[in-house]
Enzyme design. Structure first.
Site, PDB file in Angstrom:
ATOM      1  N   PRO A 131      -6.142   7.577 -14.607  1.00 31.44           N
ATOM      2  CA  PRO A 131      -4.677   7.662 -14.654  1.00 31.44           C
ATOM      3  C   PRO A 131      -4.103   8.484 -13.496  1.00 31.44           C
ATOM      4  O   PRO A 131      -3.041   8.167 -12.978  1.00 31.44           O
ATOM      5  CB  PRO A 131      -4.409   8.337 -16.000  1.00 31.44           C
ATOM      6  CG  PRO A 131      -5.601   7.986 -16.842  1.00 31.44           C
ATOM      7  CD  PRO A 131      -6.761   7.898 -15.900  1.00 31.44           C
ATOM      8  N   SER A 161     -10.698  -3.820 -15.096  1.00 32.61           N
ATOM      9  CA  SER A 161     -10.841  -5.257 -15.370  1.00 32.61           C
ATOM     10  C   SER A 161     -12.114  -5.494 -16.187  1.00 32.61           C
ATOM     11  O   SER A 161     -13.158  -4.899 -15.886  1.00 32.61           O
ATOM     12  CB  SER A 161     -10.949  -6.045 -14.055  1.00 32.61           C
ATOM     13  OG  SER A 161      -9.830  -5.803 -13.253  1.00 32.61           O
ATOM     14  N   ILE A 339      10.717 -23.369  -0.492  1.00 32.60           N
ATOM     15  CA  ILE A 339      10.779 -24.773  -0.084  1.00 32.60           C
ATOM     16  C   ILE A 339      10.985 -25.691  -1.303  1.00 32.60           C
ATOM     17  O   ILE A 339      11.580 -26.758  -1.190  1.00 32.60           O
ATOM     18  CB  ILE A 339       9.491 -25.139   0.707  1.00 32.60           C
ATOM     19  CG1 ILE A 339       9.570 -24.522   2.114  1.00 32.60           C
ATOM     20  CG2 ILE A 339       9.267 -26.637   0.778  1.00 32.60           C
ATOM     21  CD1 ILE A 339       8.318 -24.683   2.944  1.00 32.60           C
ATOM     22  N   GLY A 341      12.878 -24.919  -3.751  1.00 30.45           N
ATOM     23  CA  GLY A 341      14.199 -24.653  -4.321  1.00 30.45           C
ATOM     24  C   GLY A 341      14.092 -24.208  -5.768  1.00 30.45           C
ATOM     25  O   GLY A 341      13.137 -23.525  -6.149  1.00 30.45           O
ATOM     26  N   GLU A 365      -8.188  -2.652  -5.482  1.00 30.92           N
ATOM     27  CA  GLU A 365      -9.312  -2.441  -4.537  1.00 30.92           C
ATOM     28  C   GLU A 365      -8.823  -1.800  -3.234  1.00 30.92           C
ATOM     29  O   GLU A 365      -9.306  -2.116  -2.151  1.00 30.92           O
ATOM     30  CB  GLU A 365     -10.074  -3.751  -4.312  1.00 30.92           C
ATOM     31  CG  GLU A 365     -10.665  -4.240  -5.629  1.00 30.92           C
ATOM     32  CD  GLU A 365     -11.801  -5.205  -5.498  1.00 30.92           C
ATOM     33  OE1 GLU A 365     -12.510  -5.137  -4.491  1.00 30.92           O
ATOM     34  OE2 GLU A 365     -11.974  -5.998  -6.426  1.00 30.92           O
ATOM     35  N   GLY A 366      -7.862  -0.917  -3.369  1.00 32.32           N
ATOM     36  CA  GLY A 366      -7.250  -0.232  -2.224  1.00 32.32           C
ATOM     37  C   GLY A 366      -5.986  -0.973  -1.823  1.00 32.32           C
ATOM     38  O   GLY A 366      -6.036  -2.129  -1.398  1.00 32.32           O
TER      39      GLY A 366
HETATM   40  C1  LIG Z   1      -4.727  -5.867 -12.581  1.00 30.21           C
HETATM   41  C2  LIG Z   1      -5.485  -4.655 -12.110  1.00 30.21           C
HETATM   42  C3  LIG Z   1      -6.876  -4.681 -12.092  1.00 30.21           C
HETATM   43  C4  LIG Z   1      -7.577  -3.535 -11.684  1.00 30.21           C
HETATM   44  N1  LIG Z   1      -8.956  -3.536 -11.781  1.00 30.21           N
HETATM   45  C5  LIG Z   1      -9.634  -2.380 -11.520  1.00 30.21           C
HETATM   46  C6  LIG Z   1     -11.045  -2.289 -11.787  1.00 30.21           C
HETATM   47  O1  LIG Z   1     -11.691  -3.250 -12.238  1.00 30.21           O
HETATM   48  N2  LIG Z   1     -11.660  -1.106 -11.535  1.00 30.21           N
HETATM   49  C7  LIG Z   1     -11.000  -0.005 -11.054  1.00 30.21           C
HETATM   50  O2  LIG Z   1     -11.618   1.015 -10.854  1.00 30.21           O
HETATM   51  N3  LIG Z   1      -9.665  -0.065 -10.804  1.00 30.21           N
HETATM   52  C8  LIG Z   1      -8.970  -1.215 -11.035  1.00 30.21           C
HETATM   53  N4  LIG Z   1      -7.603  -1.280 -10.837  1.00 30.21           N
HETATM   54  C9  LIG Z   1      -6.903  -0.100 -10.308  1.00 30.21           C
HETATM   55  C10 LIG Z   1      -6.405  -0.282  -8.885  1.00 30.21           C
HETATM   56  O3  LIG Z   1      -7.484  -0.315  -7.972  1.00 30.21           O
HETATM   57  C11 LIG Z   1      -5.387   0.832  -8.593  1.00 30.21           C
HETATM   58  O4  LIG Z   1      -4.223   0.519  -9.324  1.00 30.21           O
HETATM   59  C12 LIG Z   1      -5.089   0.964  -7.119  1.00 30.21           C
HETATM   60  O5  LIG Z   1      -6.196   1.480  -6.426  1.00 30.21           O
HETATM   61  C13 LIG Z   1      -3.863   1.882  -6.854  1.00 30.21           C
HETATM   62  O6  LIG Z   1      -4.001   3.081  -7.544  1.00 30.21           O
HETATM   63  P1  LIG Z   1      -2.776   3.612  -8.458  1.00 30.21           P
HETATM   64  O7  LIG Z   1      -2.338   2.486  -9.311  1.00 30.21           O
HETATM   65  O8  LIG Z   1      -3.216   4.852  -9.104  1.00 30.21           O
HETATM   66  O9  LIG Z   1      -1.621   3.899  -7.424  1.00 30.21           O
HETATM   67  P2  LIG Z   1      -1.377   5.305  -6.542  1.00 30.21           P
HETATM   68  O10 LIG Z   1      -2.701   5.726  -6.055  1.00 30.21           O
HETATM   69  O11 LIG Z   1      -0.646   6.211  -7.471  1.00 30.21           O
HETATM   70  O12 LIG Z   1      -0.476   4.787  -5.425  1.00 30.21           O
HETATM   71  C14 LIG Z   1       0.928   4.593  -5.558  1.00 30.21           C
HETATM   72  C15 LIG Z   1       1.484   4.120  -4.235  1.00 30.21           C
HETATM   73  O13 LIG Z   1       1.289   5.118  -3.238  1.00 30.21           O
HETATM   74  C16 LIG Z   1       0.670   4.549  -2.104  1.00 30.21           C
HETATM   75  N5  LIG Z   1      -0.178   5.534  -1.445  1.00 30.21           N
HETATM   76  C17 LIG Z   1      -1.229   6.174  -1.984  1.00 30.21           C
HETATM   77  N6  LIG Z   1      -1.796   7.000  -1.069  1.00 30.21           N
HETATM   78  C18 LIG Z   1      -1.078   6.860   0.061  1.00 30.21           C
HETATM   79  C19 LIG Z   1      -1.148   7.437   1.378  1.00 30.21           C
HETATM   80  N7  LIG Z   1      -2.124   8.305   1.687  1.00 30.21           N
HETATM   81  N8  LIG Z   1      -0.234   7.059   2.297  1.00 30.21           N
HETATM   82  C20 LIG Z   1       0.741   6.180   1.983  1.00 30.21           C
HETATM   83  N9  LIG Z   1       0.853   5.599   0.774  1.00 30.21           N
HETATM   84  C21 LIG Z   1      -0.041   5.931  -0.171  1.00 30.21           C
HETATM   85  C22 LIG Z   1      -0.123   3.380  -2.648  1.00 30.21           C
HETATM   86  O14 LIG Z   1      -0.377   2.431  -1.627  1.00 30.21           O
HETATM   87  C23 LIG Z   1       0.804   2.854  -3.700  1.00 30.21           C
HETATM   88  O15 LIG Z   1       1.763   2.008  -3.107  1.00 30.21           O
HETATM   89  C24 LIG Z   1      -6.878  -2.402 -11.227  1.00 30.21           C
HETATM   90  C25 LIG Z   1      -5.480  -2.383 -11.240  1.00 30.21           C
HETATM   91  C26 LIG Z   1      -4.785  -3.480 -11.706  1.00 30.21           C
HETATM   92  C27 LIG Z   1      -3.276  -3.376 -11.795  1.00 30.21           C
END
Ligand SMILES: Cc1cc2nc3c(=O)[nH]c(=O)nc-3n(C[C@H](O)[C@H](O)[C@H](O)COP(=O)(O)OP(=O)(O)OC[C@H]3O[C@@H](n4cnc5c(N)ncnc54)[C@H](O)[C@@H]3O)c2cc1C
Length: 382
Positions: A131, A161, A339, A341, A365-366
């Site tokens: 979280p 996932s 495209i 509409g 995945e980043g």
């Molecule tokens: C459908 C789904 C499937 C997933 N499956 C998996 C899974 O199987 N296993 C797993 O481990 N995780 C999984 N995830 C998690 C997913 O990899 C994370 O949601 C993702 O890495 C982003 O982390 P966060 O949601 O905590 O966002 P945050 O880390 O809180 O980021 C919030 C925003 O801040 C931006 N940000 C963060 N750091 C920087 C920086 N240094 N500079 C500029 N911008 C920045 C981010 O790009 C983003 O836009 C899944 C998520 C979803 C929604």
């Protein structure tokens, strides 16, 4: 329409691609709308993929895989995503878990898990995100403290996932808080482990069949379930994510190709002002940009897959492929909808689903921001 194939594929690769493409078209695509509509996990689709050996496509023959090249793996993932993006996402999450065992585990663990994962007898999940630790997983709070018989795993993982459905989960946790990311280790947690609970699946915008869960751990884990040496977890996770990012890029290619094909079909039959939409230069230029972006995304993905196949370092290439393909695919699907509409906006056609399914590709995945950070770090440290 399937894209033309990259060169250098073996007979085994070509046979697998043909089988996967046929299954994707005949079995996955017809069910994709109902998977989305009902947010139903694609268990039957994964079983069909298991029957043709696709659940082990990322594994070498020694561990039950078909011995595909990384290029062929990418083409197969693309075909599966073109058929059903939710199925592709559940499948590639399974690949993250088996890649972690392959990369980080020892032969005993590989023999215990991988052949069963390849036949679909075991489904995997990869639990890195928490979280309060997504983009920077080194901030994780999940701990694994040593006990007399192994470890006590304690903490919460978020957005995992397959997490609540998996037979085994690769969980990353801190074993040495003083050592930063070098104090993170990976653990194999099997279904039924006492003290492990999963939430209901999250309600997501897209990939509605690819269920994600919050997982809680308060579990004793046997020492033999440590994946690789203590402290090697973060390195394993980063290597796994290099592979995963090429697979995300491949999924983007599949969905974007379907959207472009739909747009091409539509402009030829939609009459406006007495001529097909295809006759207008404004539309032609949109199509030209879509096709060019898709081709560039494809070449970046093939480049990353080729480097992976050669055993070279490919973190930068994987990040470039994932960044570009995810952003290009989002634009392509958006223009394809434009495209169409108003017809693109209604749920009778799959355009809006493609847009929703693609939105996460820029986040998981980043995120795109994280990929840019990785690419810049490589440039600066070169
Ligand atoms: C459908 C789904 C499937 C997933 N499956 C998996 C899974 O199987 N296993 C797993 O481990 N995780 C999984 N995830 C998690 C997913 O990899 C994370 O949601 C993702 O890495 C982003 O982390 P966060 O949601 O905590 O966002 P945050 O880390 O809180 O980021 C919030 C925003 O801040 C931006 N940000 C963060 N750091 C920087 C920086 N240094 N500079 C500029 N911008 C920045 C981010 O790009 C983003 O836009 C899944 C998520 C979803 C929604």
């Amino acid at each position: 329409m399937s894209a033309s194939l990259p060169s250098g594929l073996s007979d085994t690769d070509l046979a697998a691609i043909e089988t996967v493409r046929r299954l994707a078209e005949k079995t996955l695509a017809p069910l994709a709308a109902s998977v989305d509509e009902n947010a139903s996990f694609p268990s039957d689709q994964l079983r069909s993929l298991a029957e043709i050996g696709a659940l082990g496509m990322n594994l070498p023959e020694q561990w039950g895989g078909p011995g595909l090249s990384a290029l062929a793996l990418s083409v197969c993932v693309e075909a599966i995503a073109a058929g059903c993006a939710s199925t592709a996402s559940a499948l590639t999450a399974h690949f993250l878990a088996t890649d972690a065992v392959l990369i980080g585990g020892d032969d005993r663990m590989r023999a215990r898990i991988l052949p069963k994962a390849a036949t679909g007898d075991m489904l995997g999940a990869f639990a890195l995100t928490e979280p309060r630790a997504g983009s920077n997983p080194a901030d994780m709070r999940c701990t694994a403290l040593k006990t007399t018989s192994g470890y006590h795993l304690s903490g919460v993982k978020h957005f995992i996932s397959n997490g609540g459905l998996a037979d085994f989960i690769i969980v990353f946790a801190v074993t040495d808080p003083a050592a930063g990311h070098k104090g993170i280790s990976a653990f194999l947690v099997e279904k039924g482990t006492l003290g492990f609970t999963a939430s209901q699946p999250e309600k997501t915008m897209g990939l509605r069949g690819g269920h994600v869960f919050e997982l809680s751990f308060e579990c004793d884990i046997a020492a033999e379930n440590l994946v690789g040496p203590e402290g090697s977890g973060f390195r394993t996770a980063m290597k796994v994510l290099d592979n995963g990012r090429v697979e995300v890029a491949s999924m983007c290619l599949g969905i974007a190709q379907v959207a472009l094909d739909a747009a091409l079909g539509w402009v030829k039959q939609r009459m406006i002002g007495g001529q097909p939409l295809a006759g207008y230069q404004g539309i032609q230029w949109m199509l030209a940009d879509m096709a060019t972006q898709l081709r560039a995304a494809r070449l970046l993905t093939e480049d990353a897959a080729a480097k992976r196949a050669q055993g070279m370092r490919f973190s930068q290439e994987a990040s470039m492929a994932k960044l570009f393909a995810a952003e290009a695919a989002g634009r392509i699907a958006d223009v394809a909808l434009q495209i169409h509409g108003g017809y693109g906006f209604v749920r009778d056609l799959p355009l809006e689903r493609h847009m929703r399914d693609l939105r996460i590709m820029r986040i998981y995945e980043g995120s795109s921001e994280v990929q840019r950070t990785i690419i810049a770090r490589h440039l600066i440290n070169q």
